[in-house]
Design a protein around this motif. Structure first.
Motif, PDB file in Angstrom:
ATOM      1  N   VAL A   1       0.748  -1.194  -0.053  1.00 40.38           N
ATOM      2  CA  VAL A   1      -0.093  -0.103  -0.007  1.00 40.38           C
ATOM      3  C   VAL A   1       0.993   1.257   0.004  1.00 40.38           C
ATOM      4  O   VAL A   1       1.616   1.372   1.011  1.00 40.38           O
ATOM      5  N   ASP A   2       0.747   2.104  -0.747  1.00 41.01           N
ATOM      6  CA  ASP A   2       1.355   3.525  -1.004  1.00 41.01           C
ATOM      7  C   ASP A   2       0.133   4.363  -0.232  1.00 41.01           C
ATOM      8  O   ASP A   2      -0.909   4.780  -0.886  1.00 41.01           O
TER       9      ASP A   2
ATOM     10  N   PHE B   1       3.667   1.761   2.460  1.00 39.73           N
ATOM     11  CA  PHE B   1       5.039   2.700   2.156  1.00 39.73           C
ATOM     12  C   PHE B   1       4.578   3.935   1.881  1.00 39.73           C
ATOM     13  O   PHE B   1       3.298   4.214   1.735  1.00 39.73           O
ATOM     14  N   ASN B   2       5.448   4.926   1.779  1.00 39.75           N
ATOM     15  CA  ASN B   2       5.008   6.441   1.621  1.00 39.75           C
ATOM     16  C   ASN B   2       4.008   6.551   3.062  1.00 39.75           C
ATOM     17  O   ASN B   2       3.036   7.395   2.501  1.00 39.75           O
TER      18      ASN B   2
ATOM     19  N   ILE C   1       8.514   2.514  -3.561  1.00 41.31           N
ATOM     20  CA  ILE C   1       8.052   1.224  -3.538  1.00 41.31           C
ATOM     21  C   ILE C   1       8.817   0.233  -4.438  1.00 41.31           C
ATOM     22  O   ILE C   1       9.168   0.656  -5.570  1.00 41.31           O
ATOM     23  N   GLN C   2       9.247  -0.780  -4.028  1.00 34.47           N
ATOM     24  CA  GLN C   2      10.132  -1.719  -4.778  1.00 34.47           C
ATOM     25  C   GLN C   2       9.194  -2.952  -5.162  1.00 34.47           C
ATOM     26  O   GLN C   2       8.962  -3.915  -4.423  1.00 34.47           O
TER      27      GLN C   2
ATOM     28  N   CYS D   1      -1.511  -0.841  -4.347  1.00 33.30           N
ATOM     29  CA  CYS D   1      -2.448  -0.053  -4.516  1.00 33.30           C
ATOM     30  C   CYS D   1      -1.948   1.295  -3.934  1.00 33.30           C
ATOM     31  O   CYS D   1      -1.027   1.215  -3.088  1.00 33.30           O
ATOM     32  N   SER D   2      -2.669   2.539  -4.243  1.00 36.47           N
ATOM     33  CA  SER D   2      -2.178   3.812  -3.815  1.00 36.47           C
ATOM     34  C   SER D   2      -3.536   4.539  -3.547  1.00 36.47           C
ATOM     35  O   SER D   2      -4.436   4.817  -4.199  1.00 36.47           O
ATOM     36  N   PHE D   3      -3.345   5.091  -2.448  1.00 39.94           N
ATOM     37  CA  PHE D   3      -4.543   6.089  -1.698  1.00 39.94           C
ATOM     38  C   PHE D   3      -4.130   7.402  -2.605  1.00 39.94           C
ATOM     39  O   PHE D   3      -3.109   7.498  -2.712  1.00 39.94           O
ATOM     40  N   ASP D   4      -5.126   8.267  -2.140  1.00 40.69           N
ATOM     41  CA  ASP D   4      -4.585   9.923  -2.504  1.00 40.69           C
ATOM     42  C   ASP D   4      -4.465  10.340  -1.013  1.00 40.69           C
ATOM     43  O   ASP D   4      -4.453   9.952   0.185  1.00 40.69           O
ATOM     44  N   GLY D   5      -4.312  11.589  -0.963  1.00 43.02           N
ATOM     45  CA  GLY D   5      -3.789  12.357   0.212  1.00 43.02           C
ATOM     46  C   GLY D   5      -4.833  12.316   1.279  1.00 43.02           C
ATOM     47  O   GLY D   5      -4.564  12.368   2.572  1.00 43.02           O
TER      48      GLY D   5
END
Length: 561
Positions: free
Chosen positions: A210-211, A237-238, A264-265, A273-277
């Motif tokens: 997860v980003d 991550f992040n 992310i590696q 997956c990526s969330f927004d702010g």
């Protein structure tokens, strides 16, 4: 009510000269340093809205996927929905009023909405992780209290969590408990009940990467871990400990740039997956064994969820229609799969979450996701009653399917798009269906697409109809677009004016990336010639044109207003 004290207090939160803002789907957003007056005035407006509806109203301080130096504010209506359109106008007028006109602006709203000024008001407030948010929340509270409103400051929350809190308070707990613990427990219990149905042969739990976009979502995911523990594994991550909010990471970055976020590696075929702010958007992705990037955006999410729900309805023997709501930006392959393969009706509406949400309310079960990853599922009262009835009266297998539908209802945050809720739902569905991320991606293949923009002297010369898919003016433009589209297989194109600046957005799809690029260029040229284009003419070398999107061989990012 005497508004003289309000005027005196307002003078402490002066409006920057010549600054004009528009309240839209995302509320107000601009540089944080220019928002002090807006926050105070939205505190005032929230009190009026609370008095008018006799309900708790929410205020979220966030700028979502915008850069860290920005901030914003949005109001949340009684059932957790976005602010009513008629009150968007009040918000805009109040935010832009000159200091000496604050009292009269408030009086006008009170008169127009027939507000009982003696009615009590209650406002709940939340904020994201931006450095400016805490101070701006205090300004909101100043606006609430000067009008005698009461408030509860939840502190750090995702935007969907605040929407959830508002709905819980106004349904007297029927939707859930209006605390963070209540939110986590509701989602975790529903998720764990769903995955009880996972086949023992399925490898589960899997570990999801997860980003967190260096935002509030990363913090809240860590809190969720305590409630799910071993049932769902994920690596964050992040997470905000070192990186900058939304910088080279997050759902919007991944969607636009069509590549993984920094930090992310990725291992081959590993789902991420990526969330927004503010954690109301989510997109999924992976790199295949050849290192090629694959994005699973809102279209893929809507397709998987609607398919899962329809299959459960059939098993439960519950006769309820499922509809999917899209915008013109939805990939044509997703629409074809839903309508022709799954036999699910698809409705197209104007761009903007509020348009999708309102249309979804018309269906017993309405699934909506913008391609950017913002969306949810709405279940009508009739749908929930039919499902509960089958839980009591159905056969053993029907009851089992009805129970899974009930768990799905509990897992979905129906108030607004919710990255955490959607993440859990997708993970549960994939596990139940025994699908890998590659198999999910292979359900259908996106048509190659391209979005560009054309600078014009006046965007208002472009007017559209049919959910922005057909140009009405200038005369002859749509005929020209139709003729261009006929040149390519599986193609379509449309144009629409930006809501904020004098540009026209152009979208094109075709059977190959080369044809999609060429069609987009040709339509852009027609817009430039027929709609008052200014500046440099559209360039056939698409990858250099306006620097709008990252160029890839198979797909192109779609940029949203």
């Amino acid at each position: 009510m005497d508004f003289s004290e309000v005027s005196k207090k307002s003078a402490l939160h002066p409006k920057p000269a010549e600054l004009v803002l528009q309240y839209g789907t995302s509320g107000f957003r601009t540089k944080a340093q220019d928002l002090d007056h807006v926050m105070f005035r939205m505190g005032l407006l929230a009190v009026f809205r609370s008095k008018c509806t006799k309900s708790t109203i929410g205020i979220m301080v966030t700028a979502s996927h915008n850069p860290e130096e920005d901030n914003g504010v949005k109001l949340v209506d009684p059932l957790g929905e976005m602010l009513a359109a008629t009150w968007e106008e009040h918000a805009t007028n109040l935010a832009n009023a000159e200091e000496q006109c604050i009292s009269s602006a408030l009086e006008n709203i009170a008169k127009k909405e027939a507000i009982d000024l003696q009615q009590e008001a209650f406002v709940v407030v939340g904020r994201d992780t931006r450095q400016s948010s805490e101070k701006l929340v205090q300004t909101v509270i100043d606006g609430v209290t000067i009008l005698g409103g009461k408030y509860h400051d939840y502190g750090l929350l995702t935007t969907p969590q605040l929407h959830y809190m508002v709905c819980c308070r106004n349904t007297l707990g029927q939707y859930g408990t209006a605390t963070e613990e209540g939110y986590y427990k509701k989602l975790a219990q529903a998720f764990m009940n769903l995955i009880k149905e996972v086949s023992s042969s399925t490898h589960f739990p899997r570990c999801l990467i997860v980003d967190g976009a260096n935002g509030i979502g990363a913090l809240k995911l860590k809190e969720l871990q305590h409630y799910i523990q071993k049932e769902f594994l994920f690596s964050i991550f992040n997470d905000g400990t070192s990186g900058k909010l939304n910088y080279l990471c997050g759902a919007d970055f991944v969607k636009v740039q069509q590549k993984p976020p920094q930090g992310i590696q990725m291992k081959p075929n590993e789902m991420c997956c990526s969330f927004d702010g503010d954690a109301d958007r989510i997109v999924f992705y992976y790199n295949d064994s050849n290192g090629h990037f694959h994005l699973l955006d809102g279209d893929k999410i809507a397709t998987l969820i609607s398919t899962f729900i329809k299959e459960l309805l059939i098993k439960a023997n519950v006769d309820l229609p499922v509809a999917v709501i899209q915008t013109a930006y939805a990939n044509g392959s997703s629409t074809h799969y839903l309508e022709d393969i799954m036999k699910v009706p698809v409705h197209c509406v104007k761009t903007g979450v509020k348009h999708l949400h309102h249309k979804a309310l018309e269906s017993d079960i309405g699934v909506y996701f913008e391609a950017n990853g913002h969306g949810t599922v709405l279940f009508s009262k009739t749908a929930e009653e039919k499902i509960r009835s089958q839980l009591k009266n159905g056969s053993k297998e029907e009851k089992k399917a009805a129970a899974m539908l009930q768990y799905t209802i509990d897992l979905i945050n129906q108030t607004v798009g919710d990255a955490i809720s959607d993440m859990l739902a997708i993970e549960a569905i994939l596990a139940i269906k025994g699908l890998s991320v590659q198999e999910w991606d292979a359900i259908y293949t996106d048509l190659p697409s391209r979005q560009l923009k054309v600078k014009v002297a006046d965007r208002c010369v472009i007017t559209t109809t049919d959910a922005e898919r057909n140009a009405v003016t200038p005369p002859g433009l749509q005929v020209q677009i139709d003729n261009l589209v006929k040149k390519y297989r599986f193609s379509r194109a449309f144009v629409r004016p930006s809501g904020t600046e004098d540009i026209v957005r152009v979208y094109a799809e075709a059977d190959t990336q080369e044809n999609a690029d060429t069609l987009a260029y040709e339509v852009s040229l027609a817009v430039y010639q027929m709609a008052g284009g200014i500046g440099e003419k559209p360039n056939p070398h698409i990858e250099n044109m306006f620097n709008v999107t990252a160029f890839t061989k198979e797909k192109t990012a779609i940029v949203y207003p």
